[in-house]
Design a protein around this motif. Structure first.
Motif, PDB file in Angstrom:
ATOM      1  N   THR A  23       1.360 -10.525  -2.025  1.00 22.82           N
ATOM      2  CA  THR A  23       1.140  -9.097  -2.276  1.00 22.82           C
ATOM      3  C   THR A  23       1.490  -8.269  -1.047  1.00 22.82           C
ATOM      4  O   THR A  23       0.639  -7.627  -0.438  1.00 22.82           O
ATOM      5  CB  THR A  23      -0.316  -8.808  -2.682  1.00 22.82           C
ATOM      6  N   LEU A  24       2.761  -8.297  -0.688  1.00 21.22           N
ATOM      7  CA  LEU A  24       3.214  -7.454   0.409  1.00 21.22           C
ATOM      8  C   LEU A  24       3.057  -5.994   0.015  1.00 21.22           C
ATOM      9  O   LEU A  24       3.258  -5.640  -1.146  1.00 21.22           O
ATOM     10  CB  LEU A  24       4.684  -7.746   0.723  1.00 21.22           C
ATOM     11  N   PRO A  25       2.694  -5.121   0.939  1.00 19.13           N
ATOM     12  CA  PRO A  25       2.560  -3.705   0.579  1.00 19.13           C
ATOM     13  C   PRO A  25       3.924  -3.091   0.268  1.00 19.13           C
ATOM     14  O   PRO A  25       4.824  -3.088   1.102  1.00 19.13           O
ATOM     15  CB  PRO A  25       1.940  -3.066   1.825  1.00 19.13           C
TER      16      PRO A  25
ATOM     17  N   THR B 198      -1.202  -1.056  -7.663  1.00 22.71           N
ATOM     18  CA  THR B 198      -2.319  -0.278  -8.208  1.00 22.71           C
ATOM     19  C   THR B 198      -1.900   1.074  -8.773  1.00 22.71           C
ATOM     20  O   THR B 198      -2.659   1.722  -9.455  1.00 22.71           O
ATOM     21  CB  THR B 198      -3.368  -0.004  -7.114  1.00 22.71           C
ATOM     22  N   TRP B 199      -0.695   1.545  -8.451  1.00 28.81           N
ATOM     23  CA  TRP B 199      -0.152   2.852  -8.807  1.00 28.81           C
ATOM     24  C   TRP B 199      -0.979   3.994  -8.229  1.00 28.81           C
ATOM     25  O   TRP B 199      -0.935   5.104  -8.705  1.00 28.81           O
ATOM     26  CB  TRP B 199       0.063   2.988 -10.320  1.00 28.81           C
ATOM     27  N   GLU B 200      -1.711   3.686  -7.156  1.00 29.58           N
ATOM     28  CA  GLU B 200      -2.417   4.729  -6.416  1.00 29.58           C
ATOM     29  C   GLU B 200      -1.375   5.634  -5.768  1.00 29.58           C
ATOM     30  O   GLU B 200      -0.416   5.169  -5.155  1.00 29.58           O
ATOM     31  CB  GLU B 200      -3.306   4.106  -5.333  1.00 29.58           C
ATOM     32  N   LYS B 201      -1.574   6.940  -5.920  1.00 27.84           N
ATOM     33  CA  LYS B 201      -0.626   7.902  -5.358  1.00 27.84           C
ATOM     34  C   LYS B 201      -1.025   8.222  -3.924  1.00 27.84           C
ATOM     35  O   LYS B 201      -2.172   8.518  -3.637  1.00 27.84           O
ATOM     36  CB  LYS B 201      -0.605   9.182  -6.191  1.00 27.84           C
ATOM     37  N   MET B 202      -0.058   8.139  -3.031  1.00 28.35           N
ATOM     38  CA  MET B 202      -0.253   8.507  -1.635  1.00 28.35           C
ATOM     39  C   MET B 202       0.428   9.857  -1.439  1.00 28.35           C
ATOM     40  O   MET B 202       1.555  10.037  -1.902  1.00 28.35           O
ATOM     41  CB  MET B 202       0.384   7.475  -0.715  1.00 28.35           C
TER      42      MET B 202
ATOM     43  N   GLY C 111       0.649   0.102 -19.461  1.00 29.17           N
ATOM     44  CA  GLY C 111      -0.047   0.645 -18.294  1.00 29.17           C
ATOM     45  C   GLY C 111       0.272   2.122 -18.138  1.00 29.17           C
ATOM     46  O   GLY C 111       0.099   2.907 -19.067  1.00 29.17           O
ATOM     47  N   ASN C 112       0.778   2.504 -16.969  1.00 25.77           N
ATOM     48  CA  ASN C 112       1.127   3.892 -16.687  1.00 25.77           C
ATOM     49  C   ASN C 112       2.563   4.227 -17.076  1.00 25.77           C
ATOM     50  O   ASN C 112       3.036   5.321 -16.787  1.00 25.77           O
ATOM     51  CB  ASN C 112       0.947   4.182 -15.190  1.00 25.77           C
TER      52      ASN C 112
END
Length: 158
Positions: free
Chosen positions: A23-25, A5-9, A138-139
């Motif tokens: 879909t392993l994290p 998802t390219w969500e930034k943590m 995409g990004n």
């Protein structure tokens, strides 16, 4: 960054996610330089001639070294291998990527072609001072670099 998802943590974060075998994290850190190659069954099929290099820019300088040997012998233990060091450093809106190759007794004269995927939104890409075309997927800003072992390549993005 979440690979899917390219969500930034940010920081020391814990997150519970549902996962399947498909879909392993998987997460990339800022500053990550990740070479990706096609699937290989035997070591002799392994080649660094065509790789995809994923870079997640960071203001903290980082590097990654790829080692290449003949894939058949133990000659690398006596120093018969080549290496490629990829480094990155982002300052403000300027990203520098450097590719330094080192010949150490392994004779390879072929050209190498790598596809770079850089998580960015830069206006231009220059390789050794020459503007090149990039593709936005995409990004990512994507572009190809062709070089010969022994060269040093400087990539500037702004």
């Amino acid at each position: 960054y979440d690979v899917y998802t390219w969500e930034k943590m940010c920081g020391k974060t814990e997150k519970t996610v549902s996962a399947t075998i498909e879909t392993l994290p998987i997460y990339y850190r800022e500053g990550a330089i990740v070479p990706i190659m096609r699937n290989c069954v035997k070591a002799s099929e392994y080649t660094i001639k065509e790789l995809e290099i994923v870079i997640i820019p960071s203001e903290v300088e980082s590097d990654f070294v790829i080692y290449d040997d003949d894939g058949e012998s133990y000659d690398y233990t006596s120093g018969r291998y080549n290496s490629v060091k990829i480094s990155q450093h982002k300052k403000n809106q300027h990203l520098n990527i450097k590719i330094e190759t080192q010949k150490n007794g392994l004779e390879i004269t072929d050209h190498f072609k790598w596809r770079f995927k850089v998580l960015s939104d830069m206006e231009y890409v220059k390789i050794n001072g020459q503007n090149i075309c990039k593709e936005k997927i995409g990004n990512f800003d994507c572009f190809e670099v062709t070089y010969v072992m022994g060269e040093t390549i400087l990539i500037d993005m702004e």
